[in-house]
Design a protein around this motif. Sequence first.
Motif, PDB file in Angstrom:
ATOM      1  N   ARG A   1       0.828  -1.204   0.000  1.00  0.00           N
ATOM      2  CA  ARG A   1       0.000   0.000   0.000  1.00  0.00           C
ATOM      3  C   ARG A   1       0.862   1.252   0.000  1.00  0.00           C
ATOM      4  NH1 ARG A   1      -3.013  -2.585   4.420  1.00  0.00           N
ATOM      5  NH2 ARG A   1      -4.877  -3.603   3.591  1.00  0.00           N
TER       6      ARG A   1
ATOM      7  N   LEU B   1      -4.737   4.436   0.641  1.00  0.00           N
ATOM      8  CA  LEU B   1      -3.825   3.414   0.136  1.00  0.00           C
ATOM      9  C   LEU B   1      -2.954   2.853   1.242  1.00  0.00           C
ATOM     10  CD1 LEU B   1      -2.678   5.033  -3.240  1.00  0.00           C
ATOM     11  CD2 LEU B   1      -4.359   3.223  -2.911  1.00  0.00           C
TER      12      LEU B   1
ATOM     13  N   THR C   1      -5.729  -3.783  -9.683  1.00  0.00           N
ATOM     14  CA  THR C   1      -4.440  -3.122  -9.868  1.00  0.00           C
ATOM     15  C   THR C   1      -3.771  -3.635 -11.131  1.00  0.00           C
ATOM     16  OG1 THR C   1      -4.190  -2.893  -7.482  1.00  0.00           O
ATOM     17  CG2 THR C   1      -2.202  -2.648  -8.806  1.00  0.00           C
TER      18      THR C   1
ATOM     19  N   THR D   1      -1.210   1.953  -9.304  1.00  0.00           N
ATOM     20  CA  THR D   1      -2.603   2.185  -8.960  1.00  0.00           C
ATOM     21  C   THR D   1      -3.050   3.471  -9.631  1.00  0.00           C
ATOM     22  OG1 THR D   1      -2.216   1.162  -6.819  1.00  0.00           O
ATOM     23  CG2 THR D   1      -4.229   2.417  -7.053  1.00  0.00           C
TER      24      THR D   1
ATOM     25  N   THR E   1      -9.622   0.485  -5.644  1.00  0.00           N
ATOM     26  CA  THR E   1      -8.929   0.495  -4.352  1.00  0.00           C
ATOM     27  C   THR E   1      -9.615   1.437  -3.370  1.00  0.00           C
ATOM     28  OG1 THR E   1      -6.820   0.000  -5.435  1.00  0.00           O
ATOM     29  CG2 THR E   1      -6.722   0.921  -3.209  1.00  0.00           C
TER      30      THR E   1
END
Length: 371
Positions: A141, A206, A307, A313, A321
């Motif tokens: 992330r 994220l 993704t 991303t 996401t």
Amino acid sequence: MAQRWLRTNAARLVGAFGTALFLLAVGHHATEFSTHDGMGPILAVVLDGAPALGLVFVGYRLSDSDLSTDGRWTVWLWCLAGAVLIGAVMGATVLVRTLEGRTIAEPVFPLLVAVEAGAIAGSVAGYYNARARADARQAERVTDAFVFVNTLIRHDLRNDLNVIQGYADSMATAPEPDADDPTVILEKTAEALTRIETTEAIADVLIGDPDFEPIDLAAITAEMATRVDETFEVDVTTDLPERACVTANPGLRSVVDNVLENAAEHNDADEPRIHVEVTVASETVRLSVRDNGPGIPDARKGAIFETSADGSTGGLSLVGTLIDGYGGTARIEDNDPRGTVFVVELPRATDPNSNDDPVDAVETARSRAAG
């Protein structure tokens, strides 16, 4: 339904397994107090019961841990696997001795100890496995957040600053600067500041540490629809309520922006049209974006929000996401007679400017993002 309940209550399963082993140990050794004198039976209960109680404690600590539901389920599976594996090894040795014709005085005692030891060892190994997986996801992330911020700074924000610099140079060098130059500079500066705020909110989601609040989806949708209508050669119509608060953060702007831009950019119709609708239910708010473009093949619909292969991303993968972080869902449907419908559903939040009291999903969404 049953599987979902089991996964949700993995910590209780660990504790219940430990309780069952403890009761089995006490029940087995209780008969020894009447047939054996001395400290033997007491030591046997302690040796057999202590690991079982330790497993109960593991279940208690697991329920209070910050592991996700999947992480706790992993601990339970490892606990069960450890108990079965070590118990099977010990059982095999007992079986071998029995086949050899040797007399085994008490096979249950060592079997119970082996199962309990295997369960505890499996629980510890499962916890560290789940923790390692969670840390790996967190690192992923963070990487995604850095990639996204780097992309925005290199592209979108640089474009805004180039425009500002161009108009500022014009005002500084032109004998008679255009009267609209200061207005354009102010507008682009405001856009840049909004973009930075949105980027920070997206990065928080994220990374898994967002600060959720009620966000008016209707207002954001109206703003983004107007911008797309003015930027692209497409007719954008809307059907929006006065307000529609959802549980999110300023990163929601990017969700609406990306979905609308995607519908406009890929619309190859002679008269491209987009219809945007926001509907409010008791617990959710739905955003529907209909276009009359080429549509999306069924084979791609399931992976459109995933993704990308290089791990970045962006675009619709970023939308997926963020929606997942907000505790919502996204899907793609076919429009009739032609085109695509993007459907996004988000948890409805209490409107701070209203007396309505819908389900407040802020804590639910925060827990999902952290997990």
